[in-house]
Write a protein that holds these residues in place. Sequence first.
Motif, PDB file in Angstrom:
ATOM      1  N   THR A   1       0.807  -1.366   0.066  1.00  0.00           N
ATOM      2  CA  THR A   1      -0.075  -0.157  -0.167  1.00  0.00           C
ATOM      3  C   THR A   1       0.873   1.410  -0.015  1.00  0.00           C
ATOM      4  OG1 THR A   1      -0.089   0.164   2.418  1.00  0.00           O
ATOM      5  CG2 THR A   1      -1.845  -1.094   1.179  1.00  0.00           C
ATOM      6  N   GLY A   2       2.018   1.143   0.454  1.00  0.00           N
ATOM      7  CA  GLY A   2       3.147   2.467   0.448  1.00  0.00           C
ATOM      8  C   GLY A   2       3.344   2.935  -0.949  1.00  0.00           C
ATOM      9  N   VAL A   3       3.787   4.118  -1.249  1.00  0.00           N
ATOM     10  CA  VAL A   3       4.063   4.393  -2.580  1.00  0.00           C
ATOM     11  C   VAL A   3       4.975   5.367  -2.249  1.00  0.00           C
ATOM     12  CG1 VAL A   3       3.055   5.770  -4.497  1.00  0.00           C
ATOM     13  CG2 VAL A   3       1.631   4.292  -3.444  1.00  0.00           C
ATOM     14  N   ARG A   4       6.030   5.436  -3.425  1.00  0.00           N
ATOM     15  CA  ARG A   4       7.004   6.439  -3.520  1.00  0.00           C
ATOM     16  C   ARG A   4       7.025   6.936  -4.826  1.00  0.00           C
ATOM     17  NH1 ARG A   4      10.698   3.121  -2.957  1.00  0.00           N
ATOM     18  NH2 ARG A   4      11.346   3.544  -0.726  1.00  0.00           N
ATOM     19  N   VAL A   5       6.835   8.244  -5.139  1.00  0.00           N
ATOM     20  CA  VAL A   5       7.028   8.671  -6.617  1.00  0.00           C
ATOM     21  C   VAL A   5       8.304   9.708  -6.690  1.00  0.00           C
ATOM     22  CG1 VAL A   5       5.613  10.888  -5.531  1.00  0.00           C
ATOM     23  CG2 VAL A   5       5.743  10.471  -7.838  1.00  0.00           C
ATOM     24  N   THR A   6       8.902   9.462  -7.730  1.00  0.00           N
ATOM     25  CA  THR A   6      10.283  10.147  -8.016  1.00  0.00           C
ATOM     26  C   THR A   6       9.943  10.959  -9.197  1.00  0.00           C
ATOM     27  OG1 THR A   6      11.374   8.213  -7.009  1.00  0.00           O
ATOM     28  CG2 THR A   6      12.836   9.627  -8.261  1.00  0.00           C
ATOM     29  N   HIS A   7      10.536  12.384  -9.023  1.00  0.00           N
ATOM     30  CA  HIS A   7      10.628  12.997 -10.189  1.00  0.00           C
ATOM     31  C   HIS A   7      12.070  13.014 -10.843  1.00  0.00           C
ATOM     32  CE1 HIS A   7      11.118  17.393 -11.965  1.00  0.00           C
ATOM     33  NE2 HIS A   7      10.005  16.936 -12.581  1.00  0.00           N
ATOM     34  N   LEU A   8      12.062  12.080 -11.850  1.00  0.00           N
ATOM     35  CA  LEU A   8      13.187  11.826 -12.592  1.00  0.00           C
ATOM     36  C   LEU A   8      14.079  12.947 -13.153  1.00  0.00           C
ATOM     37  CD1 LEU A   8      11.618   8.910 -14.737  1.00  0.00           C
ATOM     38  CD2 LEU A   8      12.724   8.777 -12.553  1.00  0.00           C
ATOM     39  N   PRO A   9      13.772  14.059 -13.484  1.00  0.00           N
ATOM     40  CA  PRO A   9      14.806  14.954 -13.863  1.00  0.00           C
ATOM     41  C   PRO A   9      15.502  15.483 -12.554  1.00  0.00           C
ATOM     42  CG  PRO A   9      12.553  15.312 -14.969  1.00  0.00           C
ATOM     43  CD  PRO A   9      12.548  14.440 -13.774  1.00  0.00           C
ATOM     44  N   THR A  10      14.791  15.597 -11.474  1.00  0.00           N
ATOM     45  CA  THR A  10      15.566  16.364 -10.161  1.00  0.00           C
ATOM     46  C   THR A  10      16.255  15.037  -9.339  1.00  0.00           C
ATOM     47  OG1 THR A  10      13.717  16.456  -9.158  1.00  0.00           O
ATOM     48  CG2 THR A  10      14.337  18.292 -10.400  1.00  0.00           C
ATOM     49  N   GLY A  11      15.446  13.836  -9.429  1.00  0.00           N
ATOM     50  CA  GLY A  11      15.840  12.703  -8.456  1.00  0.00           C
ATOM     51  C   GLY A  11      15.136  12.857  -7.023  1.00  0.00           C
ATOM     52  N   ILE A  12      14.165  14.105  -6.802  1.00  0.00           N
ATOM     53  CA  ILE A  12      13.454  14.351  -5.716  1.00  0.00           C
ATOM     54  C   ILE A  12      12.150  13.183  -5.483  1.00  0.00           C
ATOM     55  CG2 ILE A  12      11.876  15.813  -4.690  1.00  0.00           C
ATOM     56  CD1 ILE A  12      13.724  18.205  -6.005  1.00  0.00           C
TER      57      ILE A  12
ATOM     58  N   LEU B   1       1.785  12.240  -4.749  1.00  0.00           N
ATOM     59  CA  LEU B   1       2.084  13.168  -5.917  1.00  0.00           C
ATOM     60  C   LEU B   1       1.641  14.450  -5.537  1.00  0.00           C
ATOM     61  CD1 LEU B   1       2.435  13.690  -8.982  1.00  0.00           C
ATOM     62  CD2 LEU B   1       0.126  12.864  -9.472  1.00  0.00           C
ATOM     63  N   ALA B   2       0.568  14.730  -4.770  1.00  0.00           N
ATOM     64  CA  ALA B   2       0.343  16.104  -4.345  1.00  0.00           C
ATOM     65  C   ALA B   2       1.523  16.614  -3.422  1.00  0.00           C
ATOM     66  CB  ALA B   2      -0.959  16.154  -3.396  1.00  0.00           C
ATOM     67  N   THR B   3       2.154  15.838  -2.637  1.00  0.00           N
ATOM     68  CA  THR B   3       2.996  16.290  -1.798  1.00  0.00           C
ATOM     69  C   THR B   3       4.393  16.690  -2.847  1.00  0.00           C
ATOM     70  OG1 THR B   3       2.485  14.902   0.122  1.00  0.00           O
ATOM     71  CG2 THR B   3       4.922  15.691  -0.032  1.00  0.00           C
ATOM     72  N   LEU B   4       4.886  15.916  -3.654  1.00  0.00           N
ATOM     73  CA  LEU B   4       5.668  16.168  -4.617  1.00  0.00           C
ATOM     74  C   LEU B   4       5.585  17.631  -5.568  1.00  0.00           C
ATOM     75  CD1 LEU B   4       8.461  15.154  -6.095  1.00  0.00           C
ATOM     76  CD2 LEU B   4       6.902  13.961  -7.905  1.00  0.00           C
ATOM     77  N   LYS B   5       4.324  17.679  -5.864  1.00  0.00           N
ATOM     78  CA  LYS B   5       4.070  18.974  -6.600  1.00  0.00           C
ATOM     79  C   LYS B   5       4.271  19.944  -5.707  1.00  0.00           C
ATOM     80  CE  LYS B   5       0.706  17.044  -9.961  1.00  0.00           C
ATOM     81  NZ  LYS B   5      -0.825  17.122 -10.277  1.00  0.00           N
ATOM     82  N   ALA B   6       3.901  20.116  -4.559  1.00  0.00           N
ATOM     83  CA  ALA B   6       3.949  21.139  -3.380  1.00  0.00           C
ATOM     84  C   ALA B   6       5.598  21.310  -3.184  1.00  0.00           C
ATOM     85  CB  ALA B   6       3.228  20.785  -2.049  1.00  0.00           C
ATOM     86  N   LYS B   7       6.411  20.046  -2.937  1.00  0.00           N
ATOM     87  CA  LYS B   7       7.740  20.405  -2.843  1.00  0.00           C
ATOM     88  C   LYS B   7       8.385  21.051  -4.025  1.00  0.00           C
ATOM     89  CE  LYS B   7      11.786  17.561  -1.706  1.00  0.00           C
ATOM     90  NZ  LYS B   7      12.059  18.615  -0.591  1.00  0.00           N
TER      91      LYS B   7
END
Length: 371
Positions: free
Chosen positions: A258-269, A287-293
């Motif tokens: 159930t756990g999910v990790r989303v990675t923004h590939l261009p930055t590695g964040i 995904l919402a948290t990544l966008k906010a970051k």
Amino acid sequence: MDTTDLKRATEQLTDRLGKTQEYLDLPAINAKIDDLEQIASQPDFWDNQDSAQATLQELNEYKAHIENLDRWQTLLSDAKAALELLELEPDEAFFSEATDKTSQLAKQLDQFELQQLLSGPYDTKGARLAINAGAGGTDAQDWAEMILRMYTRWAEKQGFKVSMAEISMGEEAGIKSATLEIEGRYAYGYLKVEKGTHRLVRLSPFNANDKRQTSFAGVEVMPIIDTEVQLEIPDKELRFDTFRSGGKGGQNVNKVETGVRVTHLPTGIAVRCTEERSQQQNREKSLATLKAKLLVIAQEQKLQEVAQIRGDMVEAAWGKQIRNYVFHPYQMVKDLRSNHETTAIQDVMDGDLNDFIEACLRHENQAIEAS
């Protein structure tokens, strides 16, 4: 009973409140409230839900200013009345009342003045605070857990709602990482200055030779802006990984991924979430948290396009710290940006961070004004 200092404090508070009233501009606030109430009374007001909510939020903020001014004026009047009675009849009860009212007013004006430094686009929002153990092995993981407790205590003292969005336990002790979700007005505005590396110096309980050891923990802070994030990221720039959510919980824990990790590939964040019970909910939240970051990083780096972000990893290691926590050979907490320090290290670890936060906010504001 020496009333000289009390009278002087009351005079100073009278002057501060007068300046605050001028700053808020009461006639202008009342006019704005009338305009917004007129808008809210229109038959088609709720046709646009987002616009209506924004209007009501703005209206409530203006009304809150009126309520604050009324409350502050009442505190000041009560303090002056107690002082007048004290001059007529010296009595410990009158002295205590005047002291209590002036203390309350001073504290509330301090908080209001501090909030005026919080003018960023997300400063009024809640915060997601991520903690990662850095250099220092098991001692660093223990330190990360101590930091987690410190921020939890701080948030609770502010009256904020605190929940655990994600946690990864250490093998021997402490935590590898954790993410707190702190809901409350200005939570992000206050906590944004806590972003960086926090350095601990102590006699490590995990060192067999009982030697002094230095450990590090990294702290990252993002605003909670789930419903407002307007940011399109191409699917090809994202990678989603699933994993089992560790720790205590319901039937799904440690049984399904159930756990999910989303990675923004261009930055590695990368951002991970295990808080929700379903993979889809954790996917949406991560995904919402990544966008906010990404939005906050773009703002910090003064970029117009998110695609220009260089990356924003907080390196928890030597030479990167923003604050030192020394437990041995002496006791001292010192912020390396504002130079604010205290020997009351246990109070700090119990969540008494407001003096450090205020000092950093004022330091940043002075730097902006000087630039």
